[in-house]
Design an enzyme around this catalytic site. Structure first.
Site, PDB file in Angstrom:
ATOM      1  N   SER A  21       0.855  -1.192   0.000  1.00  0.00           N
ATOM      2  CA  SER A  21       0.000   0.000   0.000  1.00  0.00           C
ATOM      3  C   SER A  21       0.888   1.237   0.000  1.00  0.00           C
ATOM      4  CB  SER A  21      -0.944  -0.032   1.196  1.00  0.00           C
ATOM      5  OG  SER A  21      -1.961   0.934   1.042  1.00  0.00           O
ATOM      6  N   ASN A  22       0.379   2.370   0.415  1.00  0.00           N
ATOM      7  CA  ASN A  22       1.171   3.605   0.439  1.00  0.00           C
ATOM      8  C   ASN A  22       0.700   4.499   1.580  1.00  0.00           C
ATOM      9  OD1 ASN A  22      -1.003   5.382  -0.617  1.00  0.00           O
ATOM     10  ND2 ASN A  22      -0.815   4.022  -2.378  1.00  0.00           N
ATOM     11  N   ARG A  23       1.279   5.684   1.690  1.00  0.00           N
ATOM     12  CA  ARG A  23       1.078   6.543   2.865  1.00  0.00           C
ATOM     13  C   ARG A  23      -0.201   7.373   2.842  1.00  0.00           C
ATOM     14  NH1 ARG A  23       5.609  10.474   3.687  1.00  0.00           N
ATOM     15  NH2 ARG A  23       4.422  10.904   5.576  1.00  0.00           N
ATOM     16  N   ALA A  88      -4.622   7.528  -4.072  1.00  0.00           N
ATOM     17  CA  ALA A  88      -3.246   7.107  -4.366  1.00  0.00           C
ATOM     18  C   ALA A  88      -3.325   5.614  -4.698  1.00  0.00           C
ATOM     19  CB  ALA A  88      -2.353   7.359  -3.159  1.00  0.00           C
TER      20      ALA A  88
END
Ligand code: C5P
Length: 209
Positions: A21-23, A88
């Site tokens: 995943s991402n931030r 995102a």
């Protein structure tokens, strides 16, 4: 108008407990949805996994992966006048999904990945008269990359921000962004609360309608 807004990260599961995943925390997208509703618009919010309450007056659909987000955007698009893609979206997903938790002893040292579809590019043929807005979160010169993405993704506007600054981008309540348009026009905004950036985005969409 009817807005379709995406927010948050996507999660790309390797097994039931592990994912890529991402931030992204979803704050910017949730702020856009809230601003659209506050300005009297209808809004459908497609949210990745985030821990944020649904803004007043907003209809929400929760998704996990990029493929689920693509499906939700496709189904929401028909009734929408404007799409604001804040999410995102993870660019890659593990090639294989194990339905039961992988044992670390048996885990491959290399995880094979495959590209996720680009949601904006996939739905470009369905655009019609709709207004499409994208985001470009960059760690270098945000305007250079954003100009390329504006054209590549066929957008009416892109919101560029430098996510390497501590007061702008991920997991903070403020953002410093530039709006870029296909004509070459740019609007530089100062450091603002995400709620104020969101109100400016909604106003920019209204002005293009
Ligand atoms: O290419 P990049 O991810 O930087 O582009 C950002 C814009 O494209 C954002 O609006 C994002 O929501 C959208 N995007 C997408 N599908 C992807 C990746 C990004 O629609 N797979």
């Amino acid at each position: 108008m009817r807005f379709l807004v995406t927010a948050g990260p996507t999660r790309e599961h390797l097994d039931p407990v592990r994912f890529l995943s991402n931030r992204s925390t979803g704050r910017m997208g949730f702020a856009v949805a809230a601003a659209a509703a506050a300005a009297g618009h209808e809004c459908l919010l497609v949210a990745g996994p985030v821990s944020l309450p649904t803004p007043d007056g907003v209809e929400r659909v929760d998704v996990v992966s990029a493929l689920e987000m693509l499906d939700a955007v496709k189904s929401g698009l028909e009734d929408a006048d404007a799409l604001v893609m804040c999410a995102a979206v993870a660019d890659w997903r593990p090639k294989a999904f194990a339905p039961t938790k992988l044992k670390k002893e048996g885990m491959a040292p290399v995880i094979e990945l495959e590209r996720n579809p680009d949601i904006l590019k996939s739905i470009a043929p369905m655009k019609g008269g709709r207004i499409f807005v994208g985001f470009a979160a960059e760690t270098g010169d945000p305007c250079e990359e954003a100009t390329r993405k504006l054209a590549a993704k066929g957008l009416d506007m892109i919101v560029a921000n430098d996510v390497s600054k501590p007061d702008s981008g991920f997991a903070v309540d403020t953002n410093r962004v530039t709006f870029l348009f296909p004509s070459g026009r740019r609007t530089y905004l100062p450091l603002l609360k995400k709620s104020e950036v969101a109100a400016r985005i909604v106003a920019a969409v209204e002005a293009m309608a």
